[in-house]
Scaffold this active site. Structure first.
Site, PDB file in Angstrom:
ATOM      1  N   CYS A 108       0.860  -1.183   0.000  1.00 52.74           N
ATOM      2  CA  CYS A 108       0.000   0.000   0.000  1.00 52.74           C
ATOM      3  C   CYS A 108       0.898   1.235   0.000  1.00 52.74           C
ATOM      4  O   CYS A 108       2.000   1.199   0.537  1.00 52.74           O
ATOM      5  CB  CYS A 108      -0.849   0.067   1.267  1.00 52.74           C
ATOM      6  N   TYR A 360     -10.179  -6.149 -25.641  1.00 55.97           N
ATOM      7  CA  TYR A 360      -9.389  -6.509 -24.459  1.00 55.97           C
ATOM      8  C   TYR A 360     -10.327  -7.136 -23.417  1.00 55.97           C
ATOM      9  O   TYR A 360     -10.409  -6.669 -22.286  1.00 55.97           O
ATOM     10  CB  TYR A 360      -8.679  -5.293 -23.854  1.00 55.97           C
ATOM     11  N   ASP A 429     -10.882  -1.894 -22.845  1.00 52.92           N
ATOM     12  CA  ASP A 429     -10.350  -1.995 -21.478  1.00 52.92           C
ATOM     13  C   ASP A 429      -8.908  -2.474 -21.576  1.00 52.92           C
ATOM     14  O   ASP A 429      -8.583  -3.588 -21.191  1.00 52.92           O
ATOM     15  CB  ASP A 429     -11.210  -2.976 -20.661  1.00 52.92           C
ATOM     16  N   CYS A 456      -6.971   1.718 -16.695  1.00 55.48           N
ATOM     17  CA  CYS A 456      -6.274   1.610 -15.404  1.00 55.48           C
ATOM     18  C   CYS A 456      -5.082   2.561 -15.363  1.00 55.48           C
ATOM     19  O   CYS A 456      -4.251   2.473 -14.470  1.00 55.48           O
ATOM     20  CB  CYS A 456      -5.846   0.168 -15.146  1.00 55.48           C
TER      21      CYS A 456
END
Ligand code: SAH
Length: 502
Positions: A108, A360, A429, A456
């Site tokens: 993280c 995709y 995508d 993304c």
């Protein structure tokens, strides 16, 4: 992106190294010097971007708006790296990271920032990319006068970038854990995460962004392996057996899969091992072994066998059921995946008659979502196994108005065009690098009424939106969706409409 940081580096390669090193003398900071830095932004790895006398320092753990005392670790011509010594003025967004191993782990990057602030930052990152890389106008964003003037001539609205859709409970969201197994310094079996910047494994029993069930699986395998004397893999020597424990959890079905990645086929005491796992993990449906004998960082090898139970587990997204095998790609945040797909479906604006292309498509998740409201859906994906899964998932759900093809989107879709397939909507995508230019060209030639772009990576999204805008499309809305709370990853969905269509 890292590319930003490395772009300053091109000059100090090879023969020019001494010249570049000499240039460092006139910099406003010195290595090992201590300074007060103003933090003005967040870098691509979640680090604070600071300024000292106009010079940029990357400071791990600092937040925008903070004043911090730092020690310079490394200097380059354009920027340097510094260690955070003291927070002189803290940001109101600063929170105590709840995870005890947050600093060592690196999985993280934003736990020290309140979740509300993370969501705001993710939206702003999308806005910044659209403006800087895409040269696009965003509604309600503080723009300079020149751009305002340009916008006034064209569409007066600008792109609506919506607030990031976050999770109401942004913890324990991952449905898949892939945990390396190795030797501790004392020689015992440990499993957890690689210490930052090394391949030394630090033992871990709990990960706060992981579904609890996955922690239970890893703990059970660890205990059983210790008890049965199964030897952990040693990266340095290539000896030892157990390399990784992979746990997958069907969030909406409760089904659990355990995959033991081993450096060899035979597992000593395998029946006892399976028995101990079944005892400790009540929801387990599948225990598999994957054999990987390569000296590599890649987790999986080519051979997967079932040790006990089924070769797949099932999960549902909305009304659709998916079979997930040990190696198939499946989105890791089940709650937000549904939010993402519903957004894509909503942006597609389907009435039930349309022809839709899903480029995709992976294992066909978005395609099957769209098929419920479309006339015909065509999905294309480059990985053959994923297409096999997509076809199987279509059958599993009795969905017949969808067809999948293996291949590169930038080759298959032009071929579809030559065959006369005329989509009303194209959904893309792509992976982080964005769409291939040949695909964007084909989209422009096919002239669908709408394009839905699931991304993304906001920087390649912005780059590709510019191409589509120049080719006759208008970006109406962008919806960021937080798929990976506490990390720097930003997912978004953009809706483009062909000019001249209301
Ligand atoms: N839409 C899917 C998968 C998205 S991930 C989902 O939501 O689950 C991006 C996918 O693009 C991966 O499955 C990857 O294998 C595939 N891919 C990468 N390059 C490609 C290309 N040139 N043509 C088609 N598919 C590609």
């Amino acid at each position: 992106m890292k590319a930003n940081k490395s772009s300053g580096r091109t000059g100090d390669r090879g023969g020019r190294r001494t010249a570049a090193a000499a240039d460092l003398t006139g910099l406003p900071v010195e290595k090992n010097g201590e300074y007060l830095a103003d933090i003005i932004g967040i870098g691509h790895e979640g680090e604070g971007v600071g300024r000292v006398n106009g010079y940029t320092l990357f400071v791990h753990g600092a937040l925008p708006g903070e004043k911090v005392r730092v020690k310079v670790l490394k200097v380059k011509k354009q920027y340097g790296y510094a260690k955070l010594l003291e927070i002189v003025e803290a940001s109101p967004d600063r929170v105590a990271a709840p995870c005890p191993i947050y600093k060592q782990c690196g999985g993280c990057q934003l736990q020290h920032m309140s979740y509300e602030a993370q969501l705001r930052w993710k939206r702003q990152l999308v806005v910044d990319n659209l403006e800087r890389i895409g040269k696009l106008r965003v509604a309600g964003s503080g723009q300079d006068v020149e751009e305002e003037a340009v916008a006034a001539e064209g569409d007066a609205q600008g792109i609506e970038v919506l607030p990031t859709l976050g999770m109401s409970e942004p913890w324990r969201y991952r449905n898949k854990a892939q945990v390396p197994v190795g030797l501790s310094l004392e020689g015992g079996l440990v499993s957890g995460f690689y210490a930052q910047g090394s391949h030394r494994i630090i033992d871990m029993d709990e990960c706060l962004i992981q579904q609890e069930n996955n922690d239970v699986v890893v703990a059970a395998v660890k205990r059983a392996a210790r008890e049965l004397g199964i030897r952990p893999y040693n990266e340095e020597t290539g000896k030892g057996l157990l390399r990784h424990v992979v746990a997958r959890y069907g969030f909406n079905t409760g089904e659990i899969m355990v995959v033991l990645v081993t450096n060899g086929t035979s597992i000593p005491h395998v029946d006892e091992l399976v028995g101990l796992i079944r005892e400790a993990v009540p929801g387990v449906r599948s225990i598999c072994q994957n054999v990987n004998r390569e000296r590599t960082n890649v987790i999986f090898g080519d051979e997967t066998r079932v040790l006990w139970g089924s070769d797949v587990i099932y999960d549902t997204i909305g009304d659709i059921r998916f079979a997930i095998s040990a190696r198939s790609f499946y989105q890791v945040n089940p709650v937000q995946t549904e939010v993402l797909y519903r957004t894509a479906l909503d942006f597609a604006g389907l009435s039930g008659e349309e022809t839709v292309i899903d480029a995709y498509c992976g294992i066909g998740t978005i395609s099957l979502f769209l098929a419920q409201r479309a006339g015909q859906v065509y999905g294309v994906e480059i990985v053959r196994e994923a297409v096999d899964d997509a076809r199987r998932n279509a059958l599993l759900n009795g969905i017949r108005n969808v067809q999948f093809e293996v291949g590169a989107a930038e080759e298959v879709i032009p071929a579809w065009r030559r065959q006369g397939i005329a989509p009303d909507v194209i959904v893309v995508d792509p992976p982080r690098k964005g769409c291939d230019p040949a695909l964007l060209e084909t989209i422009l030639a096919m002239r669908p009424a709408r394009v839905v772009y699931v991304s993304c990576n906001p920087s390649t999204l912005a780059r590709d939106l510019r191409v589509l805008e120049d080719g006759g499309y208008r970006t109406e809305r962008v919806q960021p969706v937080d798929m990976f709370p506490h990390t720097v990853h930003v997912e978004s969905v953009a809706l483009l409409v062909r000019n001249g269509i209301a």
